[in-house]
Design a protein around this motif. Structure first.
Motif, PDB file in Angstrom:
ATOM      1  N   ALA A   1       0.811  -1.214   0.000  1.00 27.98           N
ATOM      2  CA  ALA A   1       0.000   0.000   0.000  1.00 27.98           C
ATOM      3  C   ALA A   1       0.846   1.267   0.000  1.00 27.98           C
ATOM      4  N   THR A   2       2.010   1.196   0.621  1.00 30.80           N
ATOM      5  CA  THR A   2       2.847   2.396   0.749  1.00 30.80           C
ATOM      6  C   THR A   2       3.941   2.483  -0.308  1.00 30.80           C
ATOM      7  N   ASP A   3       4.049   1.485  -1.152  1.00 33.70           N
ATOM      8  CA  ASP A   3       4.991   1.526  -2.275  1.00 33.70           C
ATOM      9  C   ASP A   3       4.290   2.198  -3.446  1.00 33.70           C
ATOM     10  N   THR A   4       4.178   3.503  -3.400  1.00 31.63           N
ATOM     11  CA  THR A   4       3.311   4.222  -4.326  1.00 31.63           C
ATOM     12  C   THR A   4       3.696   5.694  -4.381  1.00 31.63           C
ATOM     13  N   ASP A   5       3.316   6.342  -5.456  1.00 32.18           N
ATOM     14  CA  ASP A   5       3.438   7.791  -5.544  1.00 32.18           C
ATOM     15  C   ASP A   5       2.172   8.487  -5.066  1.00 32.18           C
ATOM     16  N   ALA A   6       1.129   7.716  -4.768  1.00 32.59           N
ATOM     17  CA  ALA A   6      -0.130   8.290  -4.297  1.00 32.59           C
ATOM     18  C   ALA A   6       0.085   8.992  -2.956  1.00 32.59           C
ATOM     19  N   LYS A   7      -0.618  10.091  -2.764  1.00 39.17           N
ATOM     20  CA  LYS A   7      -0.505  10.859  -1.521  1.00 39.17           C
ATOM     21  C   LYS A   7      -1.600  10.509  -0.522  1.00 39.17           C
ATOM     22  N   ARG A   8      -2.674   9.933  -1.020  1.00 43.82           N
ATOM     23  CA  ARG A   8      -3.774   9.522  -0.154  1.00 43.82           C
ATOM     24  C   ARG A   8      -4.207   8.114  -0.550  1.00 43.82           C
ATOM     25  N   VAL A   9      -3.947   7.170   0.340  1.00 44.45           N
ATOM     26  CA  VAL A   9      -4.272   5.765   0.084  1.00 44.45           C
ATOM     27  C   VAL A   9      -5.338   5.343   1.085  1.00 44.45           C
ATOM     28  N   LEU A  10      -6.422   4.768   0.579  1.00 41.10           N
ATOM     29  CA  LEU A  10      -7.485   4.245   1.425  1.00 41.10           C
ATOM     30  C   LEU A  10      -7.449   2.724   1.394  1.00 41.10           C
ATOM     31  N   ILE A  11      -7.408   2.118   2.580  1.00 36.01           N
ATOM     32  CA  ILE A  11      -7.515   0.669   2.732  1.00 36.01           C
ATOM     33  C   ILE A  11      -8.814   0.355   3.455  1.00 36.01           C
ATOM     34  N   VAL A  12      -9.512  -0.691   3.025  1.00 39.51           N
ATOM     35  CA  VAL A  12     -10.626  -1.246   3.798  1.00 39.51           C
ATOM     36  C   VAL A  12     -10.225  -2.648   4.214  1.00 39.51           C
ATOM     37  N   SER A  13     -10.167  -2.877   5.518  1.00 34.66           N
ATOM     38  CA  SER A  13      -9.686  -4.158   6.038  1.00 34.66           C
ATOM     39  C   SER A  13     -10.539  -4.568   7.239  1.00 34.66           C
ATOM     40  N   SER A  14      -9.937  -5.278   8.185  1.00 32.13           N
ATOM     41  CA  SER A  14     -10.649  -5.842   9.332  1.00 32.13           C
ATOM     42  C   SER A  14      -9.898  -5.550  10.619  1.00 32.13           C
ATOM     43  N   GLY A  15     -10.577  -5.789  11.747  1.00 31.08           N
ATOM     44  CA  GLY A  15     -10.051  -5.384  13.038  1.00 31.08           C
ATOM     45  C   GLY A  15      -8.713  -5.987  13.401  1.00 31.08           C
ATOM     46  N   GLY A  16      -8.524  -7.286  13.132  1.00 31.64           N
ATOM     47  CA  GLY A  16      -7.259  -7.915  13.479  1.00 31.64           C
ATOM     48  C   GLY A  16      -6.089  -7.362  12.691  1.00 31.64           C
ATOM     49  N   VAL A  17      -6.322  -7.124  11.419  1.00 34.28           N
ATOM     50  CA  VAL A  17      -5.273  -6.556  10.569  1.00 34.28           C
ATOM     51  C   VAL A  17      -4.934  -5.137  11.029  1.00 34.28           C
ATOM     52  N   ILE A  18      -5.963  -4.349  11.324  1.00 31.54           N
ATOM     53  CA  ILE A  18      -5.722  -2.974  11.765  1.00 31.54           C
ATOM     54  C   ILE A  18      -5.016  -2.968  13.116  1.00 31.54           C
ATOM     55  N   GLY A  19      -5.439  -3.863  14.019  1.00 30.45           N
ATOM     56  CA  GLY A  19      -4.765  -3.967  15.302  1.00 30.45           C
ATOM     57  C   GLY A  19      -3.302  -4.321  15.157  1.00 30.45           C
ATOM     58  N   GLN A  20      -3.005  -5.262  14.257  1.00 30.14           N
ATOM     59  CA  GLN A  20      -1.618  -5.670  14.048  1.00 30.14           C
ATOM     60  C   GLN A  20      -0.806  -4.568  13.382  1.00 30.14           C
ATOM     61  N   MET A  21      -1.372  -3.906  12.382  1.00 33.75           N
ATOM     62  CA  MET A  21      -0.647  -2.831  11.704  1.00 33.75           C
ATOM     63  C   MET A  21      -0.326  -1.697  12.687  1.00 33.75           C
ATOM     64  N   THR A  22      -1.291  -1.399  13.559  1.00 29.84           N
ATOM     65  CA  THR A  22      -1.088  -0.339  14.551  1.00 29.84           C
ATOM     66  C   THR A  22      -0.038  -0.754  15.579  1.00 29.84           C
ATOM     67  N   ALA A  23      -0.168  -1.966  16.119  1.00 29.15           N
ATOM     68  CA  ALA A  23       0.799  -2.443  17.116  1.00 29.15           C
ATOM     69  C   ALA A  23       2.206  -2.472  16.534  1.00 29.15           C
TER      70      ALA A  23
END
Length: 216
Positions: free
Chosen positions: A139-161
């Motif tokens: 998702a972050t290997d990009t020239d885009a300045k605003r990236v939207l992801i739609v995912s799930s709670g476990g993935v978001i919890g892990q990405m945040t942690a």
């Protein structure tokens, strides 16, 4: 600095035979999130979802123009498989609508999974964390300045942690807090990746919007 906005999917069908279907409330939550972002003039240059229906349909209900990409690394962990692997033929019955029991067993099972105490799960904890990191890197290997992801709670919890270099158990403590269609925002540039905002729901900050709030 670029922004990565990660949205948890709208409410799915808790207690139903097929959980992976948005409820009417879940669709309304997704539309509210999309409307608020447009009101703030925040339009994504790139949209990415997992391959689960509840994630794809949430992105669709938000109504942004970029055709969504998919990355399976954004899919939720398979709790049903973890239950089966942990309890074998003695798995507790959770499809009864008893949310308190459901989330207690969920929490304990994920902690056991993290400690390597569940034999032969379909996906190991290390494999899960690796695919979440692969999805973040994608998702972050990009020239885009605003990236939207739609995912799930476990993935978001892990990405945040992981962004906070927190202990593994912290992932689950975060996971259980995340509201449906809540927004978690990161900033990134090159190798820099930092948490900016967690579990925000400004689109529920009115008397009408408050009626949309849910956690499962």
């Amino acid at each position: 600095m670029a922004e990565l906005l990660v949205l948890r999917h709208g409410q799915a069908s808790f207690g139903a035979d097929n959980y992976d279907v948005l409820s009417d409330l879940g669709r309304a939550q997704a539309r509210a999130a999309g409307a608020w972002l447009r009101q703030m003039e925040w339009t994504p240059d790139r949209v990415i979802t997992g391959t689960l229906n509840r994630q794809i349909d949430t992105a669709s209900e938000m109504g942004f123009a970029p055709a969504p990409e998919t990355h399976a690394g954004l899919n939720e962990y398979d709790f049903a498989n973890l239950l089966e692997a942990r309890f074998k033929d003695a798995a507790p019955e959770l499809a009864t609508g008893d949310r308190r029991q459901h989330f207690r067993v969920l929490r304990e099972t994920v902690f056991a999974w993290q400690r390597g105490e569940i034999e032969n799960p379909a996906e190991t904890w290390d494999a899960f964390t690796a695919r979440v990191e692969a999805a973040r890197a994608f998702a972050t290997d990009t020239d885009a300045k605003r990236v939207l992801i739609v995912s799930s709670g476990g993935v978001i919890g892990q990405m945040t942690a992981a962004s906070l270099h927190a202990p593994a158990a912290h992932m689950m403590n975060l996971n259980l807090q995340i509201k449906n269609a809540a927004m978690t925002r990161f900033v990134f540039s090159g190798s820099l990746f930092s948490l900016n905002e967690f579990n925000a729901t400004p689109h529920y900050a009115t008397p009408q919007g408050a009626a949309l709030m849910s956690y499962s």
